[in-house]
Scaffold this motif. Sequence first.
Motif, PDB file in Angstrom:
ATOM      1  N   THR A  86      -7.308 -33.106 -50.134  1.00  0.00           N
ATOM      2  CA  THR A  86      -6.836 -33.631 -51.412  1.00  0.00           C
ATOM      3  C   THR A  86      -7.714 -34.766 -51.911  1.00  0.00           C
ATOM      4  OG1 THR A  86      -4.589 -33.030 -50.816  1.00  0.00           O
ATOM      5  CG2 THR A  86      -4.833 -34.600 -52.610  1.00  0.00           C
ATOM      6  N   GLU A  87      -8.143 -35.659 -51.020  1.00  0.00           N
ATOM      7  CA  GLU A  87      -8.985 -36.786 -51.436  1.00  0.00           C
ATOM      8  C   GLU A  87     -10.313 -36.286 -52.023  1.00  0.00           C
ATOM      9  OE1 GLU A  87      -7.964 -36.556 -48.041  1.00  0.00           O
ATOM     10  OE2 GLU A  87      -6.086 -37.514 -48.593  1.00  0.00           O
ATOM     11  N   ARG A  90      -9.594 -34.891 -55.488  1.00  0.00           N
ATOM     12  CA  ARG A  90      -9.398 -35.941 -56.493  1.00  0.00           C
ATOM     13  C   ARG A  90     -10.717 -36.577 -56.905  1.00  0.00           C
ATOM     14  NH1 ARG A  90      -4.308 -38.221 -53.407  1.00  0.00           N
ATOM     15  NH2 ARG A  90      -2.709 -36.910 -54.354  1.00  0.00           N
ATOM     16  N   SER A  93     -12.677 -34.081 -58.930  1.00  0.00           N
ATOM     17  CA  SER A  93     -12.054 -33.908 -60.234  1.00  0.00           C
ATOM     18  C   SER A  93     -12.403 -35.074 -61.163  1.00  0.00           C
ATOM     19  CB  SER A  93     -10.537 -33.792 -60.068  1.00  0.00           C
ATOM     20  OG  SER A  93      -9.916 -33.597 -61.303  1.00  0.00           O
ATOM     21  N   ALA A  94     -12.364 -36.287 -60.632  1.00  0.00           N
ATOM     22  CA  ALA A  94     -12.721 -37.461 -61.436  1.00  0.00           C
ATOM     23  C   ALA A  94     -14.189 -37.410 -61.833  1.00  0.00           C
ATOM     24  CB  ALA A  94     -12.424 -38.742 -60.660  1.00  0.00           C
TER      25      ALA A  94
END
Length: 146
Positions: A86-87, A90, A93-94
Motif C-alpha cells: 500500500t505504501e 500511495r 499514485s502521488a
Amino acid sequence: MPLADDEDRLGRLYEAPLGEWVATRDAVARELRDEGRRDDAEAVKALRKPPAPVWAANQLARRRPRCVERLLAAAERLRAAQAGRTEDFRAASAEERDALEAAVAEGRSLLAEAGADSEAMVARLERTLGGAAAVEETAALLRAGR
C-alpha cells in the motif's frame, strides 16, 4: 498506421499547428498520390483532424518530451505498484498525479496556441494524458506524439 515507414511525412503531419492540420494532411496525401502511392494517399486522406486536447498531447510529446517521459515513467511505476504494498502504491499514485498536473500545466499553453484553452478543454487534456499514460500501448503512441 499509414506511412509507418515515412517518418518525415508523419512528423510534418503531427507537428502541424492545429489550424493547419487538414491542409498539411491534404498536402501529404497529394505528394503520395503524385508518387503513385495511391493506397497510402487514401489512408492519409482518411485521417481526421485530432480534437484540440489530443493535438495538445501530441505537441507536448514532441515539444516537451521530458515532461511526457516523466508522466509515462510515473504511470509505469503506478502500474507496477498496484500489485505491491500500500505504501508503494500511495507514493506511486502521488508521483503520477504530480507528473500529470505538470504535464497539464505545460499543455495548457499548447491549448491556448490552438485557441482552445477553456477549462473544459484543459479537463479533456488531463483525461487524454492520464488515459494514454495508463495503458502501455497508448503510452507508446503518446511518446511518439501520435
